[in-house]
Design a protein around this motif. Structure first.
Motif, mmCIF file in Angstrom:
data_model
loop_
_atom_site.group_PDB
_atom_site.id
_atom_site.type_symbol
_atom_site.label_atom_id
_atom_site.label_comp_id
_atom_site.label_asym_id
_atom_site.label_seq_id
_atom_site.Cartn_x
_atom_site.Cartn_y
_atom_site.Cartn_z
ATOM 1 N N GLY A 68 135.594 35.333 59.020
ATOM 2 C CA GLY A 68 136.396 34.807 57.936
ATOM 3 C C GLY A 68 135.643 34.677 56.628
ATOM 4 N N LYS A 69 134.328 34.865 56.646
ATOM 5 C CA LYS A 69 133.547 34.702 55.421
ATOM 6 C C LYS A 69 133.750 35.888 54.484
ATOM 7 N N LYS A 70 133.750 35.609 53.204
ATOM 8 C CA LYS A 70 133.920 36.647 52.185
ATOM 9 C C LYS A 70 132.720 37.576 52.173
ATOM 10 N N ASP A 77 133.309 31.356 45.368
ATOM 11 C CA ASP A 77 133.878 30.283 46.173
ATOM 12 C C ASP A 77 132.993 30.027 47.394
ATOM 13 N N CYS A 78 133.235 28.960 48.068
ATOM 14 C CA CYS A 78 132.361 28.502 49.144
ATOM 15 C C CYS A 78 132.453 29.349 50.408
ATOM 16 N N ASP A 79 133.422 30.267 50.499
ATOM 17 C CA ASP A 79 133.576 31.080 51.695
ATOM 18 C C ASP A 79 132.619 32.263 51.761
ATOM 19 N N TYR A 80 131.872 32.527 50.703
ATOM 20 C CA TYR A 80 130.920 33.632 50.745
ATOM 21 C C TYR A 80 129.805 33.284 51.727
ATOM 22 N N TRP A 81 129.354 34.225 52.537
ATOM 23 C CA TRP A 81 128.455 33.962 53.659
ATOM 24 C C TRP A 81 127.136 33.316 53.262
ATOM 25 N N CYS A 84 126.416 29.244 53.138
ATOM 26 C CA CYS A 84 126.678 28.486 54.363
ATOM 27 C C CYS A 84 126.034 27.104 54.358
ATOM 28 N N CYS A 143 130.525 23.293 46.053
ATOM 29 C CA CYS A 143 130.529 23.624 47.482
ATOM 30 C C CYS A 143 129.692 22.596 48.225
ATOM 31 N N THR A 145 129.015 22.859 52.026
ATOM 32 C CA THR A 145 129.220 23.415 53.361
ATOM 33 C C THR A 145 128.301 22.808 54.405
#
Length: 185
Positions: A68-70, A77-81, A84, A143, A145
């Protein structure tokens, strides 16, 4: 020789008088308080030393990874691997990039390191999170995480610390994430 002896006698008597005078006016407790104050003040003056966080980075393997990571290297955004284990404002939203501080700021002298999984190549990377210091907080792209983060009472393994404290200006602005190596399996 007599002249030298008189000088030494004068130094001895002066030292004895000052020592007795000091001993009669200063208690042991107040002397300990003064020594303690000097030690505490010295702790704030000494530069902060870097921490070896390799064992915690290894313990955080596969942290934040997943399909699911970008995969976009320009992700803000915070979803980029590689984000983490980040805790702060992303410099890529604040005038800098993922790896460089914005103009007018300087990278922190001490950092924390996380291990992040890149889903594109299936490898784990050591990522150094450097705070950029010298300007007020950016306020954009926050972010938090914290994958692989440890309790706050162990400062060297905790990312919720103002890492700018070792710089000339301890004002935090944003955080960059620099890949420093591949994690060994």
């Amino acid at each position: 020789m007599k002249f030298l002896q008189r000088i030494l006698d004068f130094i001895d008597s002066f030292t004895e008088r000052r020592s007795r005078s000091l001993a009669s006016t200063v208690s042991r407790r107040s002397a300990l308080v003064r020594v303690g104050r000097v030690m505490v003040a010295g702790a704030f003056v000494l530069p902060v030393l870097p921490f070896d966080r390799t064992s915690q980075a290894f313990a955080a393997t596969h942290g934040g990874g997943g399909d699911g990571k970008k995969k976009d290297p320009t992700a803000t955004d915070c979803d980029y691997w590689r984000y983490c284990a980040v805790d702060g404002f992303l410099c890529s939203c604040c005038g800098g990039s993922q790896t460089t501080c914005p103009p007018g700021t300087t990278p922190s002298k001490v950092t924390w390191v996380g291990t992040c999984h890149n889903p594109a190549d299936g490898r784990d990377y050591l990522v150094s999170y450097n705070d950029c210091c010298g300007r007020t907080s950016c306020g954009r792209c926050f972010c938090n995480t914290n994958d692989g983060d440890r309790p706050g009472y162990r400062m060297g393994v905790h990312n919720d610390v103002n890492w700018c404290m070792a710089n000339d200006s301890s004002v935090y602005h944003c955080t960059v994430s620099v890949i420093v190596g591949v994690a060994e399996q």
